[in-house]
Design a protein around this motif. Sequence first.
Motif, short mmCIF file in Angstrom:
data_model
loop_
_atom_site.label_atom_id
_atom_site.label_comp_id
_atom_site.label_asym_id
_atom_site.label_seq_id
_atom_site.Cartn_x
_atom_site.Cartn_y
_atom_site.Cartn_z
N CYS A 152 1.06 1.46 37.16
CA CYS A 152 0.25 2.61 36.75
C CYS A 152 -0.19 2.50 35.29
O CYS A 152 -1.33 2.85 34.96
CB CYS A 152 1.00 3.91 37.01
N TYR A 196 -4.13 2.48 34.39
CA TYR A 196 -4.72 3.45 33.45
C TYR A 196 -5.27 2.77 32.20
O TYR A 196 -6.33 3.14 31.69
CB TYR A 196 -3.67 4.50 33.03
N GLU A 214 3.11 7.25 31.48
CA GLU A 214 3.67 6.36 32.50
C GLU A 214 4.59 5.32 31.85
O GLU A 214 5.63 4.98 32.40
CB GLU A 214 2.57 5.67 33.30
N ALA A 223 2.49 2.11 44.24
CA ALA A 223 1.07 2.33 43.95
C ALA A 223 0.38 0.98 43.81
O ALA A 223 1.01 -0.04 43.55
CB ALA A 223 0.91 3.14 42.67
N ASN A 278 -6.78 6.68 40.62
CA ASN A 278 -5.66 7.26 39.88
C ASN A 278 -5.07 8.47 40.61
O ASN A 278 -3.85 8.64 40.63
CB ASN A 278 -6.08 7.64 38.46
N ALA A 291 -2.98 7.11 43.43
CA ALA A 291 -1.73 6.55 42.91
C ALA A 291 -0.75 7.65 42.51
O ALA A 291 0.45 7.52 42.74
CB ALA A 291 -2.03 5.63 41.72
N GLU A 292 -1.25 8.71 41.91
CA GLU A 292 -0.38 9.82 41.52
C GLU A 292 0.22 10.49 42.75
O GLU A 292 1.41 10.83 42.77
CB GLU A 292 -1.14 10.86 40.67
N GLU A 351 4.00 13.70 37.05
CA GLU A 351 3.08 13.06 37.99
C GLU A 351 2.22 14.12 38.69
O GLU A 351 1.03 13.89 38.95
CB GLU A 351 3.84 12.22 39.02
#
Length: 182
Positions: free
Chosen positions: A57, A61, A87, A118, A133, A136-137, A169
């Motif tokens: 992550c 990002y 993260e 993720a 994103n 993934a969260e 998260e």
Amino acid sequence: MSKQKVVNPSQGPIDVAAIRAAAKKFVDDGAVASGYKGNREEIIQMLNEALATELVCVMRYKRHYFTATGLNNEPIKAEFLEHAQQEADHADRIAERIVQLNGDPDFNPQNLVQRSHAEYDDSGDIKSMIRANLIAERIAIESYRQMIERIGDTDPTTRQMLVEIMAVEEEHADDMGDLLDL
């Protein structure tokens, strides 16, 4: 009025002598107390998967932060950078907990993506980045929820850490959802 101490009579008083003896006997166990009830190996494995997820992550990002273009996207880039930093903090906390449990945090880049829940994303447009994103969260939230459930009351320290990380998260998912609506 004096407060009375409530003691569960079925349990009796705390055996301080036994606690002291166990602490001295198992000093090589570090932070893991003799009354620890968690399955350390299983928890360390879950935490290493969470560590991999957090590291992926961070990279996702960071990539989105550096590759998002356009003057209108500066606030979104700032959000990506802030999330990457948070993260990274999660990864540090998880690695520290693994060590406290006498485990080895697995930072091996060769299989990081395979261990991560993720996925990495190399989208080129801002909406795709935000969507990746958000997904993934949501994956991280559900992964943490399941870890918390599996740990139950056997390891309150790890459980509390995961609850705290999961709350952040959820904030990240909310942020990405808001950005997706722009």
